[in-house]
Motif scaffolding. Sequence first.
Motif, short mmCIF file in Angstrom:
data_model
loop_
_atom_site.label_atom_id
_atom_site.label_comp_id
_atom_site.label_asym_id
_atom_site.label_seq_id
_atom_site.Cartn_x
_atom_site.Cartn_y
_atom_site.Cartn_z
N PHE A 106 0.82 -1.21 0.00
CA PHE A 106 0.00 0.00 0.00
C PHE A 106 0.86 1.26 0.00
CE2 PHE A 106 -1.88 3.43 2.54
CZ PHE A 106 -3.06 3.66 1.87
N ILE A 107 1.85 1.34 0.89
CA ILE A 107 2.64 2.57 1.01
C ILE A 107 3.60 2.72 -0.17
CG2 ILE A 107 4.59 1.69 2.38
CD1 ILE A 107 2.67 5.04 2.81
N SER A 108 4.09 1.61 -0.71
CA SER A 108 4.97 1.69 -1.88
C SER A 108 4.24 2.29 -3.07
CB SER A 108 5.53 0.30 -2.23
OG SER A 108 6.31 -0.21 -1.17
N GLN A 109 2.98 1.88 -3.25
CA GLN A 109 2.17 2.47 -4.32
C GLN A 109 1.88 3.94 -4.05
OE1 GLN A 109 -1.06 -0.39 -4.00
NE2 GLN A 109 -0.48 -1.35 -5.95
N ALA A 110 1.62 4.25 -2.78
CA ALA A 110 1.30 5.64 -2.42
C ALA A 110 2.47 6.58 -2.67
CB ALA A 110 0.87 5.70 -0.95
N ILE A 111 3.68 6.07 -2.51
CA ILE A 111 4.88 6.87 -2.77
C ILE A 111 5.17 6.95 -4.28
CG2 ILE A 111 7.39 6.97 -2.45
CD1 ILE A 111 6.94 5.66 0.31
N HIS A 112 4.97 5.83 -4.96
CA HIS A 112 5.31 5.76 -6.38
C HIS A 112 4.40 6.65 -7.22
CE1 HIS A 112 5.23 4.01 -10.49
NE2 HIS A 112 6.53 3.92 -10.30
N ASP A 113 3.09 6.56 -6.99
CA ASP A 113 2.13 7.34 -7.78
C ASP A 113 1.83 8.65 -7.08
OD1 ASP A 113 1.69 5.49 -9.94
OD2 ASP A 113 0.66 4.21 -8.49
N THR A 114 2.79 9.52 -7.06
CA THR A 114 2.74 10.75 -6.28
C THR A 114 1.66 11.71 -6.78
OG1 THR A 114 4.03 12.63 -5.50
CG2 THR A 114 4.52 11.81 -7.69
N LEU A 115 1.16 12.51 -5.85
CA LEU A 115 0.20 13.56 -6.21
C LEU A 115 0.91 14.79 -6.76
CD1 LEU A 115 -2.10 13.30 -3.08
CD2 LEU A 115 -2.69 12.61 -5.41
N GLY A 116 2.16 14.99 -6.35
CA GLY A 116 2.93 16.12 -6.86
C GLY A 116 2.43 17.47 -6.37
N ILE A 117 1.90 17.51 -5.13
CA ILE A 117 1.42 18.78 -4.60
C ILE A 117 2.24 19.19 -3.39
CG2 ILE A 117 -0.93 18.46 -5.43
CD1 ILE A 117 -1.75 17.56 -2.68
N GLY A 118 2.19 20.47 -3.05
CA GLY A 118 2.95 20.99 -1.93
C GLY A 118 4.27 21.60 -2.39
N LYS A 119 4.74 22.61 -1.64
CA LYS A 119 5.97 23.30 -1.98
C LYS A 119 7.20 22.73 -1.27
CE LYS A 119 3.47 27.60 -2.92
NZ LYS A 119 3.26 29.01 -2.54
N ASN A 171 8.10 18.80 1.16
CA ASN A 171 7.97 17.36 1.09
C ASN A 171 6.48 17.02 0.95
OD1 ASN A 171 10.80 16.57 1.68
ND2 ASN A 171 10.39 17.61 3.60
N GLY A 172 6.06 16.82 -0.28
CA GLY A 172 4.63 16.64 -0.55
C GLY A 172 4.09 15.34 0.01
N PRO A 173 2.76 15.24 0.12
CA PRO A 173 2.13 14.05 0.69
C PRO A 173 2.13 12.86 -0.26
CG PRO A 173 0.45 15.55 -0.08
CD PRO A 173 1.76 16.26 -0.25
N VAL A 174 2.05 11.67 0.33
CA VAL A 174 1.88 10.46 -0.47
C VAL A 174 0.44 10.42 -0.99
CG1 VAL A 174 3.64 9.23 0.84
CG2 VAL A 174 1.24 9.03 1.54
N ASN A 175 0.22 9.52 -1.94
CA ASN A 175 -1.08 9.41 -2.59
C ASN A 175 -1.86 8.23 -2.00
OD1 ASN A 175 -3.27 9.19 -4.27
ND2 ASN A 175 -2.11 8.91 -6.16
N HIS A 176 -2.80 8.53 -1.12
CA HIS A 176 -3.49 7.46 -0.40
C HIS A 176 -4.40 6.61 -1.29
CE1 HIS A 176 -2.28 10.18 2.92
NE2 HIS A 176 -2.10 9.04 3.53
#
Length: 270
Positions: free
Chosen positions: A238-251, A253-258
């Motif tokens: 779950f967390i590996s996917q959340a890191i890999h498919d990033t949301l790309g938001i924030g100025k 360290n952006g958040p992972v993609n839940h």
Amino acid sequence: MRRVPSALSIAGTDPTGGAGIHADLKTFQECKAYGMAVVTSVVAQNTKGVQDVWHVPLEMVEKQMKAVLEDIRPNAVKTGMIATPEMIEKVADLLDGQDIPLVIDPVMVATSGDSLMEQESTSLMKNRLMPLAHVVTPNIAEAETLTGLSIKTQKEAEQAAKMLVDDMGASAAVVKGGHFTGDATDILYVNGQIDYLTAPRTDTNHTHGTGCSLSASIAAELARGNTIKEAVTNSKTFISQAIHDTLGIGKGNGPVNHWASRLKKDDILV
């Protein structure tokens, strides 16, 4: 009556939604558990860092926990930011004897490097909460603080995981290898056995909330009746996917993609 697995987060806030109880509730939902939260601290933070912290009065933390426990009894609990010694004592007192699987994310420092725990709280984390834990999930720096070891290699991480269980009383430990080089390898120690959980490393700075989300996923998996090994293995995916498919938001360290685990199916991001 239909069984609805539920999970409780006891942690601080993140108004930008990437970490703390905000990340935990998103994770519980994605991992098919009904999510609940007890707020310990209100944190003014974003992807760039922590600006201020206000701790919820101890009496209110206690009232929140009792309100949950007497009504919708959780099938698993996870703790995140519990910053003060008095709060750790109270949370431990209320959870002791409840026979509810507990996942401890020993939050000490934010991704940005800001300290989130009072120094004197570390010994209480080890002596009061750790013996209640089904799983404890420190990163390398947290594992060093808890064990007193210097961890530079995976073998040293193995030693730390064993100490957290054999010497400090947790049922299982996951020492996260995100700060090593090469593949992202976490070390699970449970039932006297070491397992390496490995995923390709994603080159990104969008890792805000990684530790919160991993531990929340483990709690949700335990709430659904999975074994510790199953829960940790599923949560690693779950967390590996959340890191890999990033949301790309924030100025920062952006958040992972839940919702990354269902991204292809739902075609949410284009």
